[in-house]
Design a protein around this motif. Sequence first.
Motif, short mmCIF file in Angstrom:
data_model
loop_
_atom_site.label_atom_id
_atom_site.label_comp_id
_atom_site.label_asym_id
_atom_site.label_seq_id
_atom_site.Cartn_x
_atom_site.Cartn_y
_atom_site.Cartn_z
N GLU A 133 -5.28 -0.89 8.81
CA GLU A 133 -4.91 0.13 7.84
C GLU A 133 -4.91 1.53 8.42
O GLU A 133 -4.35 2.46 7.85
CB GLU A 133 -5.85 0.06 6.63
N ALA A 134 -5.53 1.73 9.57
CA ALA A 134 -5.55 3.05 10.21
C ALA A 134 -4.38 3.23 11.17
O ALA A 134 -4.21 4.32 11.73
CB ALA A 134 -6.86 3.25 10.96
N ASN A 147 5.85 -1.85 13.33
CA ASN A 147 5.53 -2.82 12.28
C ASN A 147 4.01 -2.91 12.18
O ASN A 147 3.36 -3.53 13.03
CB ASN A 147 6.13 -4.19 12.61
N PRO A 148 3.40 -2.29 11.17
CA PRO A 148 1.94 -2.31 11.05
C PRO A 148 1.35 -3.71 10.92
O PRO A 148 0.22 -3.94 11.35
CB PRO A 148 1.68 -1.48 9.79
N ALA A 149 2.10 -4.65 10.34
CA ALA A 149 1.57 -5.99 10.13
C ALA A 149 1.43 -6.77 11.44
O ALA A 149 0.50 -7.55 11.61
CB ALA A 149 2.45 -6.76 9.16
N THR A 150 2.36 -6.56 12.37
CA THR A 150 2.32 -7.26 13.66
C THR A 150 1.80 -6.37 14.78
O THR A 150 1.65 -6.84 15.91
CB THR A 150 3.72 -7.77 14.03
N GLY A 176 0.82 -1.20 0.00
CA GLY A 176 0.00 0.00 0.00
C GLY A 176 0.85 1.24 0.00
O GLY A 176 2.07 1.19 -0.23
N LEU A 177 0.21 2.35 0.27
CA LEU A 177 0.88 3.65 0.29
C LEU A 177 0.59 4.31 1.63
O LEU A 177 -0.54 4.71 1.90
CB LEU A 177 0.38 4.52 -0.86
N ALA A 236 -3.24 3.73 2.43
CA ALA A 236 -4.11 3.50 1.27
C ALA A 236 -3.73 2.13 0.74
O ALA A 236 -2.72 1.95 0.08
CB ALA A 236 -3.89 4.57 0.22
N SER A 237 -4.54 1.13 1.07
CA SER A 237 -4.15 -0.26 0.84
C SER A 237 -4.53 -0.73 -0.55
O SER A 237 -5.58 -0.39 -1.09
CB SER A 237 -4.81 -1.16 1.89
#
Length: 389
Positions: free
Chosen positions: A83-84, A126-129, A58-59, A72-73
Amino acid sequence: MDPGNGFLAAKLTDDLVVEILSRLPFKSFCRFKCVCKAWLALSSDPQYCKKLLKIPTGLLYQRRYNSAIKLASLPHNDKDFDEALSFLPQYEQLELMDSCNGLVLCKYKNSYTPPAPGICRFIVCNPATREWKMLPDTPPSHYDPFYNMSILAFSTSWSANFYVFNFQRLSTRYLGFGPVKLQVFSSDLSTWFLDDTSWLSGTSVSQPHMFIDGALYVHTDLHEIMVLKSLEETSSGIAPSLRTIKLPHENVGFVARFGQRCFGQSSGALQYALPEEDARTILVWSLDVDEPYEWSLKYRLSMSHAFGRDNLCQYGVHSWQCDYEVIALDLERDGVLLFDKRADKLRLYNTRTGELDEIQPEDHRCRKLQDAYYHYVASYSKLPALFGF
């Protein structure tokens, strides 16, 4: 256990490895593909990538005068992705500084415990974790942090640790943005180090930049790329190895005219994108990963076809301007991220179909110079623990 079994993975054919990886749950796939460089390379190999799960991309963006950082996924498989970025601490001022191979660097201010003048405070997350680490304050400095350029360096194929390079720059009417001091943070030592940047004498660093497998590529004001290697040695007081590479387009006036050049990477190679002079085509070059580090033209992307018109230049206040801006390259996934200045929209250009798709965030308006945009590719690696924190 048979000791020979430990070497079985090295004997597997690429087809078998891809077949195994394709059957893993999504998050397990993201971790297992980083077992070795060969497996990681398979995930971006055109022959195999269609069989494997798609990594969330994403961006990351932050609007001017707005502390909210959002993503912005693009389409992905991880439905639980935040995503937020709501897991981040809600400070009065949280500024998006950089994104590198799944980790994100932010600078923050807290009115309850304001820092001393010249001190910066950073968070790496780390947004994913949904993990985040607060870094110790930078050492005091009499240089204005407003002019700093902060870079995050992280790559699972290089090291489990991350580094933050805080270039302190002096900005005056006559000197421009010249490096004065370099502050280096190492996650394995959990402390900041100072470098006198004598090896940077006379060079002004600027955006864009890219970190690939232990090498930092930084654009300079001399129409060159500065390549820094052995960056981990800076925490021991040893200057990194340094070399410069000329950019592929020799017309400096042309570069200044359509300004926003962009770096990207594919299969470990640096890529550089810039619109042609009439803006009808975007040229994408690739840099050899080994000496003599020569450029080769990889793509000529037709913007006339994508936008449905040939007139892609407008005369601005002082000069001709391109109708779009190249924000990020994601050629491993056949994508180029653009900002459409006429429509005030973010768009994704598909290099296979030549079509444009809109990826407009709901709160987006006209692109401002101070808006921050960073390409993001998820990583499910755990953040390293910081000693003493």
